[in-house]
Design an enzyme around this catalytic site. Structure first.
Site, mmCIF file in Angstrom:
data_model
loop_
_atom_site.group_PDB
_atom_site.id
_atom_site.type_symbol
_atom_site.label_atom_id
_atom_site.label_comp_id
_atom_site.label_asym_id
_atom_site.label_seq_id
_atom_site.Cartn_x
_atom_site.Cartn_y
_atom_site.Cartn_z
ATOM 1 N N MET A 1 -8.442 17.108 -1.110
ATOM 2 C CA MET A 1 -9.394 17.362 -0.033
ATOM 3 C C MET A 1 -8.687 17.870 1.220
ATOM 4 O O MET A 1 -7.491 17.676 1.402
ATOM 5 C CB MET A 1 -10.204 16.103 0.291
ATOM 6 C CG MET A 1 -9.392 14.953 0.840
ATOM 7 S SD MET A 1 -10.440 13.645 1.499
ATOM 8 C CE MET A 1 -11.195 14.491 2.894
ATOM 9 N N ARG A 59 0.819 -1.216 0.000
ATOM 10 C CA ARG A 59 0.000 0.000 0.000
ATOM 11 C C ARG A 59 0.852 1.266 0.000
ATOM 12 O O ARG A 59 0.455 2.287 -0.552
ATOM 13 C CB ARG A 59 -0.938 -0.001 1.212
ATOM 14 C CG ARG A 59 -1.993 -1.100 1.170
ATOM 15 C CD ARG A 59 -2.867 -1.090 2.414
ATOM 16 N NE ARG A 59 -3.655 0.145 2.511
ATOM 17 C CZ ARG A 59 -4.387 0.472 3.577
ATOM 18 N NH1 ARG A 59 -4.422 -0.328 4.637
ATOM 19 N NH2 ARG A 59 -5.084 1.595 3.584
ATOM 20 N N SER A 65 -17.085 13.104 6.039
ATOM 21 C CA SER A 65 -17.199 13.968 4.868
ATOM 22 C C SER A 65 -18.263 15.035 5.043
ATOM 23 O O SER A 65 -18.051 16.208 4.720
ATOM 24 C CB SER A 65 -17.516 13.132 3.623
ATOM 25 O OG SER A 65 -16.438 12.291 3.289
ATOM 26 N N TYR A 77 -8.953 13.817 -6.957
ATOM 27 C CA TYR A 77 -9.421 15.049 -6.334
ATOM 28 C C TYR A 77 -8.635 15.304 -5.053
ATOM 29 O O TYR A 77 -8.209 14.374 -4.378
ATOM 30 C CB TYR A 77 -10.924 14.988 -6.020
ATOM 31 C CG TYR A 77 -11.350 13.874 -5.091
ATOM 32 C CD1 TYR A 77 -11.473 14.088 -3.723
ATOM 33 C CD2 TYR A 77 -11.663 12.604 -5.584
ATOM 34 C CE1 TYR A 77 -11.881 13.072 -2.865
ATOM 35 C CE2 TYR A 77 -12.065 11.586 -4.742
ATOM 36 C CZ TYR A 77 -12.174 11.830 -3.390
ATOM 37 O OH TYR A 77 -12.575 10.813 -2.537
#
Length: 248
Positions: A146, A130, A222, A144
């Site tokens: 954030m 990972r 979120s 995107y």
């Protein structure tokens, strides 16, 4: 002062978005256009070899819409490696007929929100895969940036670690429900770029990007604490597809 989350950091990442200067491209002779593509494909061959040796990785996608024409996503061991790679591309003939559209600098990141153990994480193959991922060749790509909100009562960074950990646990369950449909790469960019994180999604069904992001909007992480930048979505490019894209 709230406890800061600790991170494991892997390969450094550069998203390099470009426009094609079609007027400049059309001004070249057919022989010049062909030599430009062949030079670029030699670069792709070098990147493939580096990826095969697991010394880095890359993705190459067209961008749908007016934000850019294509994007490179490069992963390398150091920022200096990324700088050298970007400079090498800028010296190519293809770069002469492109215009920078956007870029994003970050590093592959895993946080300790979802638990810690006494083992050396670098001895865990799952964690290493990972942190140092080989980027997939799915049909579609989405990127995107954030932030976590810092606004009055909705200040992520003022929450205690225990509360942030519980919130991220439920948030992570949504992401894991899309396993097999979407591959997600989280990169940290605090101190590197204008946003705090970059999110890159890979999948063969672009509609799953919409479903994942929409579902996550209803999660408190979120809905209450998330701020999002521009979204870029694109389709996979190979040598053959790029040649078709550049054909006149």
């Amino acid at each position: 002062m709230s406890e800061a989350a600790q991170t494991l950091d892997g390969w450094y990442c550069l998203h390099d978005f470009r426009f094609i200067d079609w007027k400049a491209w059309k001004s070249l002779s057919s022989d010049e256009r062909e030599s430009t593509l062949q030079e670029f494909y030699a670069f792709l061959n070098e990147w493939d070899l580096i990826q095969k040796e697991k010394k880095g990785s890359y993705a190459f996608y067209s961008i749908i819409g007016q934000k850019a024409d294509f994007v490179f996503m490069w992963l390398r061991p150091t920022l200096a490696d990324l700088n050298a790679l970007e400079t090498a591309f800028n010296k190519t003939k293809l770069a002469e007929v492109t215009i920078p559209a956007h870029s994003y600098v970050s590093v592959v990141e895993l946080s300790n929100y979802l638990g810690q153990s006494d083992e050396d994480p670098m001895e865990n193959p799952r964690i290493k895969s990972r942190l140092f991922p080989i980027l997939p060749r799915t049909q579609y790509f989405c990127f995107y940036p954030m932030d976590k909100r810092r606004d009055g009562e909705d200040n992520w960074y003022m929450l205690p670690m225990s509360e942030r950990r519980e919130l991220m646990k439920s948030h992570g369950l949504i992401g894991r429900s899309y396993a097999g449909k979407i591959k997600q790469i989280i990169t940290g960019s605090i101190g590197f770029d204008d946003w705090e994180w970059g999110v890159t999604l890979f999948g063969d069904d672009a509609l799953q990007f919409k479903k994942l992001v929409y579902e996550m909007r209803f999660d408190e992480v979120s809905a209450r604490y998330g701020e999002f930048g521009s979204f870029f979505v694109g389709a996979l490019l190979s040598k053959e597809r790029f040649s078709q894209m550049m054909a006149l």
